[in-house]
Design a protein around this motif. Structure first.
Motif, short mmCIF file in Angstrom:
data_model
loop_
_atom_site.label_atom_id
_atom_site.label_comp_id
_atom_site.label_asym_id
_atom_site.label_seq_id
_atom_site.Cartn_x
_atom_site.Cartn_y
_atom_site.Cartn_z
N ILE A 10 -63.20 14.71 -62.57
CA ILE A 10 -63.33 12.96 -62.35
C ILE A 10 -62.49 12.61 -61.08
O ILE A 10 -63.48 11.60 -60.62
CB ILE A 10 -62.38 12.61 -63.46
CG1 ILE A 10 -62.78 13.13 -65.13
CG2 ILE A 10 -62.34 11.11 -63.73
CD1 ILE A 10 -64.48 12.70 -65.26
N ALA A 11 -61.84 13.11 -60.60
CA ALA A 11 -61.08 12.68 -59.27
C ALA A 11 -61.93 12.67 -58.04
O ALA A 11 -62.12 11.75 -57.45
CB ALA A 11 -59.86 13.20 -59.03
N LYS A 14 -64.81 10.02 -58.57
CA LYS A 14 -64.53 8.81 -58.52
C LYS A 14 -64.29 8.62 -56.74
O LYS A 14 -64.39 7.46 -56.28
CB LYS A 14 -62.96 8.48 -59.07
CG LYS A 14 -62.88 8.34 -60.61
CD LYS A 14 -62.27 7.53 -61.24
CE LYS A 14 -61.89 6.19 -60.71
NZ LYS A 14 -62.81 5.12 -61.15
N VAL A 19 -69.60 6.60 -61.20
CA VAL A 19 -69.12 6.33 -62.51
C VAL A 19 -68.61 7.62 -63.32
O VAL A 19 -69.49 8.57 -63.11
CB VAL A 19 -69.95 5.55 -63.18
CG1 VAL A 19 -69.40 5.09 -64.62
CG2 VAL A 19 -70.59 4.17 -62.60
N THR A 20 -67.37 7.65 -63.86
CA THR A 20 -67.01 8.87 -64.49
C THR A 20 -66.60 8.64 -65.91
O THR A 20 -66.34 7.68 -66.28
CB THR A 20 -65.65 9.38 -63.61
OG1 THR A 20 -64.71 8.06 -64.00
CG2 THR A 20 -65.80 9.49 -62.37
N TYR A 22 -64.55 10.91 -68.87
CA TYR A 22 -63.91 12.00 -68.96
C TYR A 22 -63.90 12.21 -70.65
O TYR A 22 -63.90 11.20 -71.43
CB TYR A 22 -62.29 11.39 -68.61
CG TYR A 22 -61.51 12.53 -68.97
CD1 TYR A 22 -61.48 13.51 -68.62
CD2 TYR A 22 -60.37 12.04 -69.82
CE1 TYR A 22 -60.46 14.51 -69.05
CE2 TYR A 22 -59.04 12.85 -70.21
CZ TYR A 22 -59.40 14.12 -69.75
OH TYR A 22 -58.35 15.31 -69.76
N PRO A 40 -60.24 7.23 -64.95
CA PRO A 40 -61.80 7.47 -65.21
C PRO A 40 -62.49 6.26 -65.74
O PRO A 40 -61.55 5.35 -66.43
CB PRO A 40 -61.77 8.52 -66.51
CG PRO A 40 -60.43 8.70 -67.03
CD PRO A 40 -59.59 8.16 -66.03
N ASP A 41 -63.44 5.83 -65.71
CA ASP A 41 -64.25 4.68 -66.02
C ASP A 41 -64.28 4.54 -67.49
O ASP A 41 -64.21 3.52 -68.11
CB ASP A 41 -65.70 4.47 -65.26
CG ASP A 41 -65.48 4.30 -63.75
OD1 ASP A 41 -64.81 3.38 -63.52
OD2 ASP A 41 -65.82 5.21 -63.23
#
Length: 68
Positions: A10-11, A14, A19-20, A22, A40-41
Motif C-alpha cells: 500500500i505505501a 500510494k 489508488v489503494t 487494503y 489506504p484509499d
C-alpha cells in the motif's frame, strides 16, 4: 493496487500515485506501520469487494469522459 501488507504493497503504491485497496490478512509483521499512518484509499475484508471498487471506479471514470 490491492494488497495485504501496508509497508510492501500500500505505501509504495500510494507514493506512486495509485489508488489503494487494503485487505488486512491474519499475518501482521511487527514492523508493519499503522494503517492510519499509511492511509489506504479503501479497506475491504474480501478480495471480491476490491473488484467491486475497481469496477465502480472505472465506470465513474468512463462516465466523466462521456463514455457509456
Amino acid at each position: 493496487m490491492i494488497g495485504d501488507q501496508l509497508q510492501r504493497d500500500i505505501a509504495p503504491a500510494k507514493a506512486a500515485g495509485l489508488v489503494t485497496i487494503y485487505i488486512p490478512s491474519r499475518f501482521r509483521p511487527q514492523w508493519e506501520p499503522d494503517e492510519a499512518a499509511v492511509g489506504p484509499d479503501y479497506r475491504v475484508e474480501q478480495f471480491d469487494q476490491g473488484a467491486d471498487i475497481i469496477l465502480a471506479t472505472n465506470q465513474q471514470a468512463g462516465s466523466s469522459l462521456g463514455r457509456p
